[in-house]
Design an enzyme around this catalytic site. Structure first.
Site, PDB file in Angstrom:
ATOM      1  N   ASP A 107      40.559  39.489  40.451  1.00 27.89           N
ATOM      2  CA  ASP A 107      42.053  39.170  39.686  1.00 27.89           C
ATOM      3  C   ASP A 107      41.873  41.062  39.103  1.00 27.89           C
ATOM      4  O   ASP A 107      41.009  41.554  38.083  1.00 27.89           O
ATOM      5  CB  ASP A 107      41.415  38.592  38.214  1.00 27.89           C
ATOM      6  CG  ASP A 107      42.431  38.822  36.585  1.00 27.89           C
ATOM      7  OD1 ASP A 107      43.216  38.915  37.542  1.00 27.89           O
ATOM      8  OD2 ASP A 107      41.632  38.779  35.452  1.00 27.89           O
ATOM      9  N   HIS A 136      37.348  42.256  38.643  1.00 26.39           N
ATOM     10  CA  HIS A 136      38.137  41.912  37.652  1.00 26.39           C
ATOM     11  C   HIS A 136      38.270  43.378  36.992  1.00 26.39           C
ATOM     12  O   HIS A 136      37.504  44.072  36.153  1.00 26.39           O
ATOM     13  CB  HIS A 136      37.317  41.447  36.418  1.00 26.39           C
ATOM     14  CG  HIS A 136      37.695  40.253  35.734  1.00 26.39           C
ATOM     15  ND1 HIS A 136      37.087  40.207  35.150  1.00 26.39           N
ATOM     16  CD2 HIS A 136      39.403  40.280  35.810  1.00 26.39           C
ATOM     17  CE1 HIS A 136      38.232  39.677  33.589  1.00 26.39           C
ATOM     18  NE2 HIS A 136      39.942  39.676  34.340  1.00 26.39           N
ATOM     19  N   GLU A 159      35.284  35.986  35.044  1.00 22.71           N
ATOM     20  CA  GLU A 159      34.447  36.184  34.467  1.00 22.71           C
ATOM     21  C   GLU A 159      33.242  35.308  34.581  1.00 22.71           C
ATOM     22  O   GLU A 159      33.482  34.181  33.792  1.00 22.71           O
ATOM     23  CB  GLU A 159      35.783  34.940  33.584  1.00 22.71           C
ATOM     24  CG  GLU A 159      36.660  36.006  32.988  1.00 22.71           C
ATOM     25  CD  GLU A 159      38.196  35.627  32.052  1.00 22.71           C
ATOM     26  OE1 GLU A 159      38.022  34.990  32.171  1.00 22.71           O
ATOM     27  OE2 GLU A 159      38.857  36.503  31.991  1.00 22.71           O
ATOM     28  N   ASN A 215      44.282  42.002  37.080  1.00 21.85           N
ATOM     29  CA  ASN A 215      45.587  41.998  36.072  1.00 21.85           C
ATOM     30  C   ASN A 215      46.722  42.690  35.700  1.00 21.85           C
ATOM     31  O   ASN A 215      47.072  43.442  35.632  1.00 21.85           O
ATOM     32  CB  ASN A 215      45.001  42.536  34.413  1.00 21.85           C
ATOM     33  CG  ASN A 215      43.792  41.552  34.073  1.00 21.85           C
ATOM     34  OD1 ASN A 215      44.533  40.963  33.948  1.00 21.85           O
ATOM     35  ND2 ASN A 215      42.947  40.996  34.369  1.00 21.85           N
ATOM     36  N   ASN A 254      47.486  32.510  36.939  1.00 16.79           N
ATOM     37  CA  ASN A 254      47.773  32.846  35.385  1.00 16.79           C
ATOM     38  C   ASN A 254      48.932  31.900  35.106  1.00 16.79           C
ATOM     39  O   ASN A 254      50.133  32.578  35.172  1.00 16.79           O
ATOM     40  CB  ASN A 254      47.164  34.176  35.775  1.00 16.79           C
ATOM     41  CG  ASN A 254      46.972  34.216  33.354  1.00 16.79           C
ATOM     42  OD1 ASN A 254      47.091  35.612  33.429  1.00 16.79           O
ATOM     43  ND2 ASN A 254      46.222  33.264  33.320  1.00 16.79           N
ATOM     44  N   PHE A 312      52.218  33.633  28.746  1.00 20.37           N
ATOM     45  CA  PHE A 312      51.909  34.199  29.928  1.00 20.37           C
ATOM     46  C   PHE A 312      52.011  33.632  31.398  1.00 20.37           C
ATOM     47  O   PHE A 312      51.679  32.849  31.315  1.00 20.37           O
ATOM     48  CB  PHE A 312      51.137  35.593  30.608  1.00 20.37           C
ATOM     49  CG  PHE A 312      50.884  36.294  31.415  1.00 20.37           C
ATOM     50  CD1 PHE A 312      51.902  37.373  31.749  1.00 20.37           C
ATOM     51  CD2 PHE A 312      49.997  35.779  32.688  1.00 20.37           C
ATOM     52  CE1 PHE A 312      52.454  37.868  32.469  1.00 20.37           C
ATOM     53  CE2 PHE A 312      50.192  36.226  33.819  1.00 20.37           C
ATOM     54  CZ  PHE A 312      51.302  37.692  33.798  1.00 20.37           C
TER      55      PHE A 312
END
Length: 605
Positions: free
Chosen positions: A463, A425, A306, A465, A542, A547
């Site tokens: 990351d 990512h 990011e 996800n 995270n 979350f």
């Protein structure tokens, strides 16, 4: 003549170490009276005029303490327990009884940790911080000593030029502290209001023309300072000091790898993170705080996600270059993205030039892979639907590096030590479980090709996800996915069939699973409590209001690398109880992961 229409600051609270850049709107004296925002300095006057800037600090005869919870507020109470326990004095101040009461659940932890430290180290002689009138509740009204102004302007220990007393009025004195458009507050400014002044000056006479335009800031606050995170040795022996590894690493042949989603400024909105103070969410503040954190880890390889393309070019690449890092970047593709081209984020990989040299770079664009996939297996009638589902602009950056150190034995004299580092990512949309798994599988197949062409250790960072136990995580950690895995039930395009194709041959292991294999000790037990015993992964990487879970990993090839040490994990007590991430202390909604590795000695084939 040139005139100033408006002056304002983009951030409402000035912070030590964070540059202040005022926005100055000007009107030119031409026929159309055009409006400009460019800086007009003496070297390049406009229509015979330029701007002269000055910054001032107000010195009050009465020192002001800042609330530890609400740094824009003046403190009126101090916790006596903090003073007795020798907790940093800045953490003892509160702006109201309600502020202290609301913060007590977290504040009490400071007292408990201080008491624990005394029990471990033995009773120490108490220091007297000052005389106060106790209210009997452990909270005291502050009565602070007047501050003394310094005789010269300094940034650190180097005087810049003599301080000029410009005005004294009602117990307040203004001192000039800067003569540029920008100003970076120092520790001397803490608790004081700053004043910015700009005036139009005639380029020929060097005299001001017209009134000056001024703006006052809020009180300068210190940069929040989170407790440093320690490294823990896999052998169970604590590493001395906080991350001061340079000498030990260079002599031992190990290297460190950092993975960190830094939260793109485009996503750091007040709507998404309403619990974070606006000043702590501003990029002007976050970029400096992130840089301090990243540089403080002193990692040999840094994988960031990011990272906005303009922030990479204008900030991270030049700033980390000063610390000896070479930079590589892969911007996301822009087929789906609809915002400003400068706001497109991507993956940035940095490595220390004194530890590694760049050998090769591979760029993975999942959009291109989606196009190839749909051309090969999706019927023409479904192709548009398939592309709409698969094309998400995600990318990966793969870098092959050569180590400038070696722990090879005499059996391999002069053998090159290569390392392959993947930084990615994966798509964020939780309903697209098939897309996540397909992206991870595509990346792994690319890495398999590299591994087949060279005897090279692999690191896969980013990351993803994907929570522990999900199909993408299972594929990474186990090399296959059970055909009955619930994630495989979401496959409208049939791209995951047959499930037996979802495999790879890389011997990947999650670095943080090593905590489960560590020795004994109180500190290690604390780390284990921050791990999920079912998956051997952190409870969270995270942490937002919506979350809390793990999305970030560092995987390594266990046949060629061993984990030597790991950066400690955060627990929820490490965060403010009334917020999540990001916060004033931690400037991303993710936490950084850092692992130290050693290359296993290779035998000749």
């Amino acid at each position: 003549m040139l005139s100033v229409l408006r002056v304002h600051l983009p951030s409402d609270i000035p912070i030590v170490g964070c540059e202040l850049t005022p926005y100055v709107l000007l009107r030119r004296p031409n026929k159309d009276k055009s409006v400009i925002t460019e800086d007009v300095n003496e070297a390049a006057p406009v229509d015979g005029y330029f701007l002269r800037y000055k910054w001032y600090r107000i010195q009050s005869d009465k020192k002001v303490a800042i609330c530890s919870i609400h740094p824009s507020e003046q403190a009126t109470l101090q916790c006596l327990g903090c003073v007795k326990a020798k907790i940093p004095v800045s953490k003892s101040y509160h702006c109201s009884p309600k502020c202290f009461s609301d913060a007590w659940q977290h504040h009490r932890v400071l007292h408990e940790r201080a008491a624990s430290a005394v029990n471990e180290n033995g009773n120490e002689e108490e220091e007297i911080f000052g005389r106060f009138n106790s209210s009997g509740s452990g909270v005291i009204n502050t009565s602070l000593v007047s501050s003394q102004s310094s005789g010269s302007l300094a940034n650190g220990t180097t005087p810049l030029y003599p301080a000029a007393v410009t005005q004294r009025n009602g117990g307040e004195t203004w001192f000039e502290v800067g003569r540029a458009k920008t100003y970076t507050p120092t520790a001397d400014d803490i608790g004081h209001v700053l004043k910015f002044e700009c005036v139009v000056v005639d380029a020929e006479t060097k005299l001001p023309v017209g009134p000056s335009s001024t703006i006052l800031t809020s009180r300068v606050i210190p940069a929040p300072c989170p407790t440093p995170r320690r490294m823990f040795s896999v052998s169970g022996v604590d590493i001395p000091g906080h991350l001061d590894l340079d000498g030990r690493l260079s002599s031992s042949g190990t290297f460190t790898v950092l993975s960190y989603n830094i939260l793109s400024d485009a996503y750091a909105t007040n709507e998404l993170y309403s619990y974070c103070p606006s000043w702590a969410l501003s990029w002007a503040y976050r970029r400096q705080n992130l840089l301090r954190e990243i540089v403080g880890y002193r990692a040999d390889i840094v994988c960031l996600q990011e990272v906005q393309s303009n922030h990479f070019e204008e900030f991270f690449a030049p700033e980390l270059d000063k610390h000896g890092y070479q930079a590589l970047f892969k911007k996301k593709t822009a087929e789906v993205f609809s915002g400003s081209i400068n706001n497109i984020d991507g993956c940035a990989t940095f490595f220390r030039r004194d530890r590694f040299s760049h050998v090769k770079k591979y760029e993975v664009e999942f959009n291109k892979a989606a196009q190839s996939l749909t051309d090969a297996v999706v019927p023409i009638a479904q192709k548009k639907t398939a592309l709409n589902r698969l094309v998400k602009d995600n990318v990966a950056l793969i870098v092959v590096l050569e180590a400038k150190f070696s722990n090879q034995g005499v059996d391999n004299p002069g053998k090159r030590q290569l390392v392959c580092v993947a930084n990615t990512h994966v798509n964020v949309q939780q309903e697209l479980r098939d897309v996540k798994l397909w992206q991870v599988h595509t990346l792994l197949k690319g890495l398999e090709k590299i591994a087949a062409s060279a005897d090279i250790p692999m690191l896969v960072c980013g990351d993803f996800n994907s929570v522990p136990g999900s199909a993408p995580h299972t594929l990474l950690a186990l090399g296959k996915v059970d055909p009955m895995h619930p994630d495989l039930g979401v496959d409208p395009l049939g791209i995951l069939r047959p499930p037996t194709k979802l495999t790879h041959q890389l011997p990947l292991v999650s670095a943080y699973s090593s905590f489960a294999r560590m020795g004994v000790g109180l500190a290690l037990e604390q780390q284990r409590r921050r791990m999920d015993p079912n998956t051997n992964e952190p409870l969270f990487t995270n942490c937002t209001r919506d979350f809390i879970g793990t999305h970030d990993y560092i995987f390594y090839s266990a046949d060629s690398l061993t984990v030597e040490s790991l950066l400690e994990l955060l627990d929820e007590e490490s965060l403010r109880k009334d917020t999540a991430l990001p916060s004033p202390e931690w400037s991303s909604d993710h936490i950084a992961l850092l692992a130290e590795f050693r290359c296993k000695p290779r035998t000749r084939r």
